[in-house]
Design a protein around this motif. Structure first.
Motif, mmCIF file in Angstrom:
data_model
loop_
_atom_site.group_PDB
_atom_site.id
_atom_site.type_symbol
_atom_site.label_atom_id
_atom_site.label_comp_id
_atom_site.label_asym_id
_atom_site.label_seq_id
_atom_site.Cartn_x
_atom_site.Cartn_y
_atom_site.Cartn_z
ATOM 1 N N LYS A 8 0.844 -1.189 0.000
ATOM 2 C CA LYS A 8 0.000 0.000 0.000
ATOM 3 C C LYS A 8 0.883 1.245 0.000
ATOM 4 C CE LYS A 8 -4.189 -1.837 1.880
ATOM 5 N NZ LYS A 8 -4.208 -2.745 3.024
ATOM 6 N N PRO A 9 0.354 2.345 -0.492
ATOM 7 C CA PRO A 9 1.175 3.569 -0.508
ATOM 8 C C PRO A 9 1.407 4.106 0.897
ATOM 9 C CG PRO A 9 -1.031 4.002 -1.341
ATOM 10 C CD PRO A 9 -0.925 2.517 -1.154
ATOM 11 N N GLN A 23 -0.169 12.912 -2.604
ATOM 12 C CA GLN A 23 0.101 12.060 -3.760
ATOM 13 C C GLN A 23 0.362 12.915 -4.987
ATOM 14 O OE1 GLN A 23 -3.151 9.479 -4.913
ATOM 15 N NE2 GLN A 23 -1.775 8.182 -6.087
ATOM 16 N N LEU A 24 1.491 12.656 -5.649
ATOM 17 C CA LEU A 24 1.785 13.340 -6.912
ATOM 18 C C LEU A 24 1.395 12.472 -8.096
ATOM 19 C CD1 LEU A 24 5.227 15.004 -6.134
ATOM 20 C CD2 LEU A 24 3.057 16.170 -6.564
ATOM 21 N N THR A 25 1.766 11.198 -8.027
ATOM 22 C CA THR A 25 1.340 10.226 -9.029
ATOM 23 C C THR A 25 1.029 8.935 -8.276
ATOM 24 O OG1 THR A 25 3.436 9.090 -9.491
ATOM 25 C CG2 THR A 25 3.075 11.212 -10.605
ATOM 26 N N GLU A 26 0.596 7.929 -9.005
ATOM 27 C CA GLU A 26 0.313 6.639 -8.388
ATOM 28 C C GLU A 26 1.550 6.087 -7.688
ATOM 29 O OE1 GLU A 26 -1.069 2.278 -9.993
ATOM 30 O OE2 GLU A 26 -1.614 4.045 -11.169
ATOM 31 N N ASP A 27 2.712 6.467 -8.169
ATOM 32 C CA ASP A 27 3.965 5.913 -7.666
ATOM 33 C C ASP A 27 4.826 6.935 -6.938
ATOM 34 O OD1 ASP A 27 3.360 3.410 -8.824
ATOM 35 O OD2 ASP A 27 4.116 4.109 -10.757
ATOM 36 N N LEU A 28 4.265 8.080 -6.604
ATOM 37 C CA LEU A 28 5.095 9.129 -6.012
ATOM 38 C C LEU A 28 4.293 9.954 -5.000
ATOM 39 C CD1 LEU A 28 7.900 10.463 -6.112
ATOM 40 C CD2 LEU A 28 7.016 11.983 -7.882
ATOM 41 N N TYR A 29 4.845 10.024 -3.769
ATOM 42 C CA TYR A 29 4.223 10.781 -2.688
ATOM 43 C C TYR A 29 5.290 11.627 -2.019
ATOM 44 C CZ TYR A 29 0.210 7.591 -2.890
ATOM 45 O OH TYR A 29 -0.885 6.891 -3.286
ATOM 46 N N TYR A 30 4.822 12.680 -1.376
ATOM 47 C CA TYR A 30 5.750 13.415 -0.521
ATOM 48 C C TYR A 30 5.040 13.773 0.775
ATOM 49 C CZ TYR A 30 3.455 17.827 -1.812
ATOM 50 O OH TYR A 30 2.533 18.826 -2.000
ATOM 51 N N GLY A 31 5.867 14.028 1.780
ATOM 52 C CA GLY A 31 5.340 14.420 3.075
ATOM 53 C C GLY A 31 6.405 15.180 3.831
ATOM 54 N N TRP A 32 6.020 15.620 5.015
ATOM 55 C CA TRP A 32 6.890 16.511 5.794
ATOM 56 C C TRP A 32 7.212 15.846 7.119
ATOM 57 C CZ3 TRP A 32 8.124 20.798 2.967
ATOM 58 C CH2 TRP A 32 7.301 21.067 1.868
ATOM 59 N N LEU A 33 8.487 15.603 7.326
ATOM 60 C CA LEU A 33 8.914 15.030 8.593
ATOM 61 C C LEU A 33 9.272 16.149 9.565
ATOM 62 C CD1 LEU A 33 11.141 12.037 7.442
ATOM 63 C CD2 LEU A 33 8.672 12.147 7.773
ATOM 64 N N GLU A 34 9.142 15.835 10.843
ATOM 65 C CA GLU A 34 9.513 16.800 11.863
ATOM 66 C C GLU A 34 10.977 17.188 11.692
ATOM 67 O OE1 GLU A 34 8.815 16.425 16.401
ATOM 68 O OE2 GLU A 34 7.305 15.165 15.409
ATOM 69 N N ASP A 35 11.271 18.451 11.915
ATOM 70 C CA ASP A 35 12.638 18.956 11.885
ATOM 71 C C ASP A 35 13.269 18.932 10.500
ATOM 72 O OD1 ASP A 35 12.469 19.241 14.649
ATOM 73 O OD2 ASP A 35 13.151 17.189 14.968
ATOM 74 N N GLU A 36 12.478 18.742 9.466
ATOM 75 C CA GLU A 36 13.017 18.795 8.101
ATOM 76 C C GLU A 36 12.319 19.930 7.369
ATOM 77 O OE1 GLU A 36 15.239 16.861 6.378
ATOM 78 O OE2 GLU A 36 15.700 15.414 7.944
ATOM 79 N N HIS A 43 8.945 7.002 -3.573
ATOM 80 C CA HIS A 43 8.531 6.555 -4.904
ATOM 81 C C HIS A 43 8.517 5.044 -4.941
ATOM 82 C CE1 HIS A 43 12.930 6.225 -5.518
ATOM 83 N NE2 HIS A 43 12.662 5.362 -6.469
ATOM 84 N N ARG A 44 7.593 4.509 -5.734
ATOM 85 C CA ARG A 44 7.529 3.065 -5.938
ATOM 86 C C ARG A 44 8.569 2.749 -6.999
ATOM 87 N NH1 ARG A 44 2.394 -0.013 -5.557
ATOM 88 N NH2 ARG A 44 1.365 1.904 -6.170
ATOM 89 N N CYS A 45 9.630 2.091 -6.571
ATOM 90 C CA CYS A 45 10.834 1.982 -7.395
ATOM 91 C C CYS A 45 10.725 0.805 -8.356
ATOM 92 C CB CYS A 45 12.049 1.820 -6.487
ATOM 93 S SG CYS A 45 13.582 1.859 -7.400
ATOM 94 N N ALA A 46 10.807 1.123 -9.639
ATOM 95 C CA ALA A 46 10.722 0.079 -10.657
ATOM 96 C C ALA A 46 11.873 -0.913 -10.527
ATOM 97 C CB ALA A 46 10.724 0.716 -12.045
ATOM 98 N N ALA A 47 12.997 -0.457 -9.963
ATOM 99 C CA ALA A 47 14.156 -1.335 -9.812
ATOM 100 C C ALA A 47 13.909 -2.422 -8.763
ATOM 101 C CB ALA A 47 15.391 -0.521 -9.441
ATOM 102 N N SER A 58 11.413 -1.073 2.714
ATOM 103 C CA SER A 58 9.992 -0.728 2.832
ATOM 104 C C SER A 58 9.252 -1.118 1.561
ATOM 105 C CB SER A 58 9.817 0.752 3.149
ATOM 106 O OG SER A 58 10.620 1.549 2.319
ATOM 107 N N GLY A 59 9.330 -2.391 1.245
ATOM 108 C CA GLY A 59 8.659 -2.868 0.043
ATOM 109 C C GLY A 59 9.283 -2.234 -1.188
ATOM 110 N N GLN A 60 8.430 -1.949 -2.157
ATOM 111 C CA GLN A 60 8.959 -1.315 -3.361
ATOM 112 C C GLN A 60 9.122 0.187 -3.193
ATOM 113 O OE1 GLN A 60 7.275 -2.266 -7.230
ATOM 114 N NE2 GLN A 60 6.685 -4.284 -6.490
#
Ligand SMILES: [Zn+2]
Length: 102
Positions: A8-9, A23-36, A43-47, A58-60
């Motif tokens: 799951k994402p 969510q930016l795309t089905e395979d790409l998210y961003y968020g904000w961590l504390e102190d950053e 990203h869901r890594c094709a590799a 953490s999975g893909q």
């Protein structure tokens, strides 16, 4: 450790409830961590396709900070220069809150 379904994402992962995940795309998210100041991207890594989950962190999904990038605007999100993940060569710009593949 509670088990997390990494198929799951990241929006569905425990511990990230306060990160404001977007969510930016089905395979790409961003968020904000504390102190950053800059956002963290997942990203869901094709590799990693086909790699058993117990052999990944953490999975893909691959998480990466953006401390070397310039945060032009937080809302809507605008980062410069382009973002490139060398693991799978996902490459693009985030401007006006939208992912633009490069
Ligand atoms: Zn990748």
């Amino acid at each position: 450790m509670p088990s997390v379904d990494r198929s799951k994402p990241p929006t569905d992962w425990p511990g990230l409830e306060t990160a404001g995940l977007t969510q930016l795309t089905e395979d790409l998210y961003y968020g904000w961590l504390e102190d950053e100041a800059n956002p963290m991207f997942w990203h869901r890594c094709a590799a990693l396709a086909g790699v058993p989950e117990d052999r990944t962190v953490s999975g893909q999904w691959v998480g990466a900070g953006t401390h070397k990038h310039t945060l032009v605007s937080r809302e809507p999100l605008h980062m410069e220069p382009s973002l490139l993940w060398r693991c799978c060569n996902m490459h693009g710009f985030v401007r006006n809150g939208v992912w633009i593949p490069a």
